[in-house]
Design a protein around this motif. Structure first.
Motif, PDB file in Angstrom:
ATOM      1  N   ILE A   1       3.437  18.336   1.209  1.00  0.00           N
ATOM      2  CA  ILE A   1       4.647  17.822   1.618  1.00  0.00           C
ATOM      3  C   ILE A   1       5.872  18.841   1.262  1.00  0.00           C
ATOM      4  CG2 ILE A   1       6.524  16.023   1.571  1.00  0.00           C
ATOM      5  CD1 ILE A   1       3.985  14.011   0.785  1.00  0.00           C
ATOM      6  N   ALA A   2       5.824  18.956  -0.031  1.00  0.00           N
ATOM      7  CA  ALA A   2       6.775  19.855  -0.724  1.00  0.00           C
ATOM      8  C   ALA A   2       6.959  21.492   0.113  1.00  0.00           C
ATOM      9  CB  ALA A   2       6.411  20.180  -2.058  1.00  0.00           C
ATOM     10  N   GLY A   3       5.608  21.878   0.179  1.00  0.00           N
ATOM     11  CA  GLY A   3       5.577  23.237   0.906  1.00  0.00           C
ATOM     12  C   GLY A   3       6.219  23.319   2.335  1.00  0.00           C
ATOM     13  N   GLY A   4       5.865  22.051   3.277  1.00  0.00           N
ATOM     14  CA  GLY A   4       6.480  22.029   4.339  1.00  0.00           C
ATOM     15  C   GLY A   4       7.853  21.805   4.548  1.00  0.00           C
ATOM     16  N   LEU A   5       8.406  21.180   3.793  1.00  0.00           N
ATOM     17  CA  LEU A   5       9.852  20.727   3.365  1.00  0.00           C
ATOM     18  C   LEU A   5      10.557  21.681   2.330  1.00  0.00           C
ATOM     19  CD1 LEU A   5       9.561  16.700   3.723  1.00  0.00           C
ATOM     20  CD2 LEU A   5       9.460  18.665   5.722  1.00  0.00           C
ATOM     21  N   LEU A   6       9.834  22.737   2.182  1.00  0.00           N
ATOM     22  CA  LEU A   6      10.411  23.673   1.373  1.00  0.00           C
ATOM     23  C   LEU A   6      11.205  23.136  -0.126  1.00  0.00           C
ATOM     24  CD1 LEU A   6      12.539  25.708   3.840  1.00  0.00           C
ATOM     25  CD2 LEU A   6      10.223  26.381   2.941  1.00  0.00           C
ATOM     26  N   GLY A   7      10.341  22.162  -0.557  1.00  0.00           N
ATOM     27  CA  GLY A   7      10.742  21.721  -2.116  1.00  0.00           C
ATOM     28  C   GLY A   7       9.761  22.033  -2.948  1.00  0.00           C
TER      29      GLY A   7
ATOM     30  N   ALA B  76       3.959  13.887  10.308  1.00  0.00           N
ATOM     31  CA  ALA B  76       5.231  13.261   9.809  1.00  0.00           C
ATOM     32  C   ALA B  76       6.021  14.788   9.164  1.00  0.00           C
ATOM     33  CB  ALA B  76       5.200  12.191   8.960  1.00  0.00           C
ATOM     34  N   ILE B  77       5.298  15.594   8.507  1.00  0.00           N
ATOM     35  CA  ILE B  77       5.837  16.665   7.817  1.00  0.00           C
ATOM     36  C   ILE B  77       6.309  17.568   8.806  1.00  0.00           C
ATOM     37  CG2 ILE B  77       5.109  18.752   6.303  1.00  0.00           C
ATOM     38  CD1 ILE B  77       3.001  16.785   4.968  1.00  0.00           C
ATOM     39  N   ALA B  78       5.570  17.827   9.738  1.00  0.00           N
ATOM     40  CA  ALA B  78       5.759  18.579  10.802  1.00  0.00           C
ATOM     41  C   ALA B  78       7.310  18.145  11.606  1.00  0.00           C
ATOM     42  CB  ALA B  78       4.703  18.814  12.043  1.00  0.00           C
ATOM     43  N   ARG B  79       7.346  16.915  11.787  1.00  0.00           N
ATOM     44  CA  ARG B  79       8.519  16.491  12.553  1.00  0.00           C
ATOM     45  C   ARG B  79      10.068  16.613  11.629  1.00  0.00           C
ATOM     46  NH1 ARG B  79       5.125  12.232  14.300  1.00  0.00           N
ATOM     47  NH2 ARG B  79       5.800  11.074  12.646  1.00  0.00           N
ATOM     48  N   CYS B  80       9.702  16.699  10.141  1.00  0.00           N
ATOM     49  CA  CYS B  80      10.566  16.810   9.252  1.00  0.00           C
ATOM     50  C   CYS B  80      10.930  18.223   8.820  1.00  0.00           C
ATOM     51  CB  CYS B  80      10.352  16.034   8.130  1.00  0.00           C
ATOM     52  SG  CYS B  80      10.317  14.069   8.200  1.00  0.00           S
ATOM     53  N   GLU B  81      10.006  18.991   9.282  1.00  0.00           N
ATOM     54  CA  GLU B  81      10.407  20.534   8.823  1.00  0.00           C
ATOM     55  C   GLU B  81      11.529  21.003   9.517  1.00  0.00           C
ATOM     56  OE1 GLU B  81       7.138  22.964  10.131  1.00  0.00           O
ATOM     57  OE2 GLU B  81       5.644  22.277   8.458  1.00  0.00           O
ATOM     58  N   GLY B  82      12.459  21.597   8.616  1.00  0.00           N
ATOM     59  CA  GLY B  82      13.748  22.230   8.910  1.00  0.00           C
ATOM     60  C   GLY B  82      14.920  21.092   9.264  1.00  0.00           C
TER      61      GLY B  82
ATOM     62  N   GLY C 171       0.823  -1.073   0.007  1.00  0.00           N
ATOM     63  CA  GLY C 171      -0.139   0.160   0.103  1.00  0.00           C
ATOM     64  C   GLY C 171       0.774   1.179  -0.101  1.00  0.00           C
ATOM     65  N   THR C 172       0.241   2.364   0.392  1.00  0.00           N
ATOM     66  CA  THR C 172       0.965   3.582   0.435  1.00  0.00           C
ATOM     67  C   THR C 172       0.621   4.477   1.799  1.00  0.00           C
ATOM     68  OG1 THR C 172       0.365   3.864  -1.825  1.00  0.00           O
ATOM     69  CG2 THR C 172       1.119   5.849  -0.583  1.00  0.00           C
ATOM     70  N   ALA C 173       1.971   4.504   2.514  1.00  0.00           N
ATOM     71  CA  ALA C 173       1.720   5.482   3.641  1.00  0.00           C
ATOM     72  C   ALA C 173       2.805   6.199   3.748  1.00  0.00           C
ATOM     73  CB  ALA C 173       1.594   4.778   4.881  1.00  0.00           C
ATOM     74  N   ILE C 174       2.676   7.479   3.470  1.00  0.00           N
ATOM     75  CA  ILE C 174       4.052   8.425   2.867  1.00  0.00           C
ATOM     76  C   ILE C 174       4.520   8.637   4.288  1.00  0.00           C
ATOM     77  CG2 ILE C 174       4.709  10.491   1.797  1.00  0.00           C
ATOM     78  CD1 ILE C 174       2.775  10.079  -0.208  1.00  0.00           C
ATOM     79  N   SER C 175       3.911   8.816   5.371  1.00  0.00           N
ATOM     80  CA  SER C 175       4.652   9.505   6.582  1.00  0.00           C
ATOM     81  C   SER C 175       5.619   8.335   7.035  1.00  0.00           C
ATOM     82  CB  SER C 175       3.482   9.302   7.687  1.00  0.00           C
ATOM     83  OG  SER C 175       3.074   7.937   7.897  1.00  0.00           O
ATOM     84  N   GLN C 176       5.470   7.096   6.649  1.00  0.00           N
ATOM     85  CA  GLN C 176       6.357   5.960   7.145  1.00  0.00           C
ATOM     86  C   GLN C 176       7.682   6.130   6.146  1.00  0.00           C
ATOM     87  OE1 GLN C 176       6.002   3.717   9.562  1.00  0.00           O
ATOM     88  NE2 GLN C 176       4.155   5.036   9.758  1.00  0.00           N
TER      89      GLN C 176
END
Length: 436
Positions: A197-203, A170-176, A127-132
């Motif tokens: 995802i891209a917005g949160g991780l500046l991509g 997951a996005i919040a944890r990866c920010e910065g 399946g698909t679970a992108i947070s993982q």
């Protein structure tokens, strides 16, 4: 302009009409930041993770999985010698492809060959679970905090095996922690998810509707990441007592709202993340609410500084610009709209109009869709945004671009609609002679 032996040269310029009518309490400015990248990216430490969707849908058609393998190999070849990297397979879990355990391996002839051999064995299933996937990438970057950390995320489908809240956390944890460029292959993925995802991780986010174009895109993303020379740059805004930063948006090369990303650095100052820099230029729209003034009053409304943070959080100043406010009774001065501010206000409105128009079209609200996409056509034509104009013409029949008179096309391919949506926030710069 500020330069140091360790960092590229940066220049900060402010464009605004500083004159306000009596009683006005809002100041707008465009802050243009230009980096020469002169320090040389080859001296910069970097780290790279490639996340490849290996869910079952990647087998329909099988050309998607084959294109993903080829693109990953192209990316591996583009990684600079000595840069540590890893490849991750994404399904309902994240698992290591290369190396077999959770760490990064320096790129050389041997590791590249081993990584490509592992990639050749990738098969779809699950399946698909992108947070993982993001969580695994985050763990891999641990210990590389001094490096320019970059990830690529490829998916072909909806993030269906977890909740939006799971992904958000997951996005919040990866920010910065790292930047992430996102790509959707085919037309069964959800633009809003990858944009989040891209917005949160500046991509960046984009569609690769034709699998044959994926390898070139992956190579370009890696080359862009390898060209960065400084990892963590912040836009630091100081405003005086009684003033408030209303919003901060990157407006070129794309629209990214940074307002909610402020980190307070003092009683009157806060930092906004801008990510890693190479040789490039970006524009930011800063809006400041100030105490309304009387004719003859002057004030410093904001000081915009660019700072680089090292791994220990120490800040080094790279340059600054001043945002001023002068109250005048001369209407000819106070009513003149600065061309930079006007242009980028229109570009931000263009992105909103496209996204709102496409959403209305999906919901069957054709009157709203026609009105918003018509406004988008008008704004794109007025600003000379030719790429967006071409994308809009695939979704609407343009009768008059000046007035924004359009008719919705009866049939629009998913690929054309998604291309317009994903690229809606890409902007054009103010033309020569339009500054000031």
């Amino acid at each position: 302009m500020v330069s140091t032996p360790d960092l590229p040269q940066f220049k900060v310029a402010v464009y605004q009409n500083e004159f306000l009518p009596e009683g006005a309490g809002e100041v707008n400015a465009i802050v243009t930041v230009t980096s020469s990248g002169a320090a040389g990216p080859s001296a910069a430490r970097a780290a790279q993770v490639i996340m490849v969707d290996c869910s079952g849908s990647m087998d329909y058609p099988s050309t998607k999985m084959e294109a993903a393998r080829q693109a990953t190999n192209a990316a591996i070849d583009a990684i600079r010698e000595g840069v540590p990297f890893a490849v991750v397979a994404g399904t309902h879990v994240g698992r290591m492809v290369f190396p077999s355990t959770e760490y990064l391996v320096a790129a050389d002839a041997s590791s590249r060959a081993a990584a490509k051999a592992a990639v050749s064995r990738l098969t779809p299933g699950g399946g698909t679970a992108i947070s993982q996937w993001l969580a695994l990438a985050d763990r891999l970057f641990t210990g590389h905090e001094q490096a320019i950390r970059h990830a690529i995320l490829l998916t072909d489908g909806k993030d269906e095996h977890e909740s939006p809240d799971d992904l958000g956390r997951a996005i919040a944890r990866c920010e910065g922690r790292f930047t992430c460029d996102c790509r959707g292959i085919g037309t069964d993925w959800v633009v809003a998810e990858l944009r989040r995802i891209a917005g949160g991780l500046l991509g960046t986010v984009d569609i690769v509707a034709d699998p044959s174009g994926l390898a070139g895109d992956f190579r370009a993303m890696i080359e862009g990441a390898m060209g960065k020379a400084v990892a963590d740059v912040r836009l630091r805004l100081w405003s005086p007592q009684g003033s408030t930063i209303k919003f901060v948006k990157q407006v070129a090369p794309s629209v990214v709202d940074l307002t909610g990303r402020r980190v307070q650095t003092g009683p009157l100052a806060g930092d906004y993340p801008t990510g890693a820099w190479g040789a490039e230029s970006r524009d930011y729209h800063v809006c400041v609410a100030v105490r309304p003034g009387s004719v003859g009053d002057e004030m410093l409304a904001a000081r915009a500084s660019l700072v680089a943070l090292d791994g220990s959080g120490q800040a080094q100043s790279l340059g600054q610009g001043l945002v001023r406010a002068v109250w005048t009774g001369d209407a000819a001065l106070s009513t003149k709209m600065n061309r930079q501010v006007a242009h980028y206000t229109g570009q931000a409105e263009l992105a909103d109009a496209i996204q709102e128009g496409l959403e209305a079209r999906k919901n069957g609200d054709y009157d709203t869709a026609t009105a918003r996409l018509g406004r988008a056509v008008q704004l794109a034509a007025a600003s000379g945004n030719e790429d967006t104009t071409r994308l809009l013409a695939r979704v609407v029949d343009v009768q008059d671009p000046v007035t924004g008179t359009v008719r919705l096309k009866a049939r629009v391919s998913d690929a054309d609609e998604m291309a317009l949506d994903t690229r809606s926030s890409k902007t054009v710069r103010v033309g020569k002679g339009n500054q000031g």
